[in-house]
Scaffold this motif. Sequence first.
Motif, PDB file in Angstrom:
ATOM      1  N   GLU A 195       0.424  16.123  -8.114  1.00 38.73           N
ATOM      2  CA  GLU A 195       1.687  15.737  -7.511  1.00 38.73           C
ATOM      3  C   GLU A 195       1.596  14.404  -6.790  1.00 38.73           C
ATOM      4  OE1 GLU A 195       3.215  20.307  -6.691  1.00 38.73           O
ATOM      5  OE2 GLU A 195       2.869  18.936  -5.023  1.00 38.73           O
ATOM      6  N   LYS A 196       0.404  13.955  -6.532  1.00 40.15           N
ATOM      7  CA  LYS A 196       0.219  12.685  -5.843  1.00 40.15           C
ATOM      8  C   LYS A 196       0.060  11.555  -6.854  1.00 40.15           C
ATOM      9  CE  LYS A 196      -2.236  14.625  -1.857  1.00 40.15           C
ATOM     10  NZ  LYS A 196      -3.497  14.575  -1.091  1.00 40.15           N
ATOM     11  N   GLY A 220      -4.188   9.948  -4.084  1.00 42.34           N
ATOM     12  CA  GLY A 220      -5.279  10.900  -4.243  1.00 42.34           C
ATOM     13  C   GLY A 220      -6.631  10.294  -3.926  1.00 42.34           C
ATOM     14  N   PHE A 221      -6.779   9.006  -4.228  1.00 45.35           N
ATOM     15  CA  PHE A 221      -8.051   8.330  -3.969  1.00 45.35           C
ATOM     16  C   PHE A 221      -8.245   8.057  -2.477  1.00 45.35           C
ATOM     17  CE2 PHE A 221     -10.521   4.363  -3.576  1.00 45.35           C
ATOM     18  CZ  PHE A 221     -11.690   4.760  -4.192  1.00 45.35           C
ATOM     19  N   ILE A 229       0.834  -1.204   0.000  1.00 43.33           N
ATOM     20  CA  ILE A 229       0.000   0.000   0.000  1.00 43.33           C
ATOM     21  C   ILE A 229       0.866   1.250   0.000  1.00 43.33           C
ATOM     22  CG2 ILE A 229      -1.663   1.337   1.361  1.00 43.33           C
ATOM     23  CD1 ILE A 229      -2.835  -1.352   2.288  1.00 43.33           C
ATOM     24  N   TYR A 230       1.932   1.236   0.818  1.00 39.00           N
ATOM     25  CA  TYR A 230       2.838   2.386   0.868  1.00 39.00           C
ATOM     26  C   TYR A 230       3.487   2.630  -0.495  1.00 39.00           C
ATOM     27  CZ  TYR A 230       6.933   5.225   1.854  1.00 39.00           C
ATOM     28  OH  TYR A 230       7.888   6.209   1.824  1.00 39.00           O
ATOM     29  N   LEU A 231       3.996   1.568  -1.122  1.00 34.75           N
ATOM     30  CA  LEU A 231       4.634   1.706  -2.429  1.00 34.75           C
ATOM     31  C   LEU A 231       3.659   2.231  -3.469  1.00 34.75           C
ATOM     32  CD1 LEU A 231       6.724  -1.599  -2.461  1.00 34.75           C
ATOM     33  CD2 LEU A 231       7.613   0.729  -2.250  1.00 34.75           C
ATOM     34  N   GLU A 232       2.410   1.729  -3.414  1.00 36.21           N
ATOM     35  CA  GLU A 232       1.387   2.158  -4.364  1.00 36.21           C
ATOM     36  C   GLU A 232       1.103   3.652  -4.246  1.00 36.21           C
ATOM     37  OE1 GLU A 232      -2.976   0.500  -5.638  1.00 36.21           O
ATOM     38  OE2 GLU A 232      -2.627   0.869  -3.512  1.00 36.21           O
ATOM     39  N   GLN A 233       1.118   4.164  -3.033  1.00 35.46           N
ATOM     40  CA  GLN A 233       0.784   5.567  -2.817  1.00 35.46           C
ATOM     41  C   GLN A 233       2.006   6.490  -2.895  1.00 35.46           C
ATOM     42  OE1 GLN A 233      -1.848   6.512   0.383  1.00 35.46           O
ATOM     43  NE2 GLN A 233      -3.082   4.660   0.139  1.00 35.46           N
ATOM     44  N   ARG A 234       3.204   5.897  -2.878  1.00 34.85           N
ATOM     45  CA  ARG A 234       4.420   6.712  -2.873  1.00 34.85           C
ATOM     46  C   ARG A 234       5.069   6.809  -4.255  1.00 34.85           C
ATOM     47  NH1 ARG A 234       7.904   9.667  -3.182  1.00 34.85           N
ATOM     48  NH2 ARG A 234       9.578  10.222  -1.730  1.00 34.85           N
TER      49      ARG A 234
END
Length: 407
Positions: free
Chosen positions: A203-204, A209-210, A26-31
């Motif tokens: 930028e996200k 963003g979701f 999850i962290y990698l997906e959002q970062r």
Amino acid sequence: MSHTLIQPDDTLTLWGIITIWAAASIYLEQRYSWASKVSGAVVALVGAIFLSNFKIIPTESAVYDAVWDIIVPVAIPLLLFHVNIRKLWQEGGKLLLIFLISSIGTVAGTIVSFSLLKDYIPFLDKISAMMSASYIGGSVNFLAMASKFSAPGEMVSAAVVADNLMMAVYIVILMAIPTFAFFRKRYNTPHIDRLEIGAGNKEKTQAEGFWKRKEISLKDISLAIGTAFLLVVVSFKAADFFASVIPSGGHVSFVFHILHGLFGDHYLMLTTLTFVTLAAFPNYFEKIHGSQEFGTFLIYIFFVVIGVPASISLIIKNAPLLLLFVFIIVLINMIISLVVGKLLKVDLEEILLASNANIGGPTTAAAMAIAKGWRDLVGPIIVVGTLGYIIGNYVGTIIGFWFGGMM
């Protein structure tokens, strides 16, 4: 003892690895944009394949069984708490149509694959019955056909290994398809479009963003988890009761078989009871915050577990031709689903979920919808996909007897 770094009975460590990798995905997906494009679910699944094939974690453990038996059932109602019941029925019609078309793709794929490989794989008539039933319904249908046609144990085991690896690879492919411009240009993608518009901040990553930060309280946590467990316990007990009192088996009528499949299935009963409760107490569920987030994290744990049994070494050793057999079925299923879906102007998201529900079952299809952020399709694909459990045995039985006359 297992020849892995972590032993199957080291439950604390295994739970730790599964949850930590789910969180990392999850962290990698959002970062990172690359992880957001392929989705955290694929990151979770591929990471699990790596961990199991490099002998870090075992391919079988009671921990994985607990994820299937507890984590997944609890995640489903949590993820349905937000569903708009009226919209559910509007969305369900097209999904049912493309699911049935995808099922035809499974049958066509089985016929082609059997014709090509029947002289090279022993007992392929029995395996065809098992895989066609499974690739319309699920593992319940697979086991039913294995028992019905008395398939040899070693062939059943080899088919399971081939199926596990094929399913893991196919989910990765389905997850990746919406990221290719080729498909985005040729298919309607309303759910993906809404998600990209809603992400807002350029930028996200799209995922970050979701999944924006939301207000949540201790009461929200307790009501979300407590209500989900209540629905699971009541629905599973009800399904067990109906399964015990409604006759089933080859000697009963078609009507009783259908009723047994409808009322005796855990997931269909859970989905139905959840929808009834949502319709009866809409204000209660509207006030619960965080259920979507809790359910999604549990589903990421599920994606880690899906990748674990995909043993590449066992495929090379025991089932290379069976892997080719299931690959042909899955390939033809995907081609028919995409081509006919395009002709009928079905949305790309619905086509992919319908194919997923065929090959992997309604649970993996719902997990894909959740991971991709296609919220409005979670409920419908569970309902539609569960119907495969009912028709899968009929298809498998017909194919088993038909192909048996050709061997």
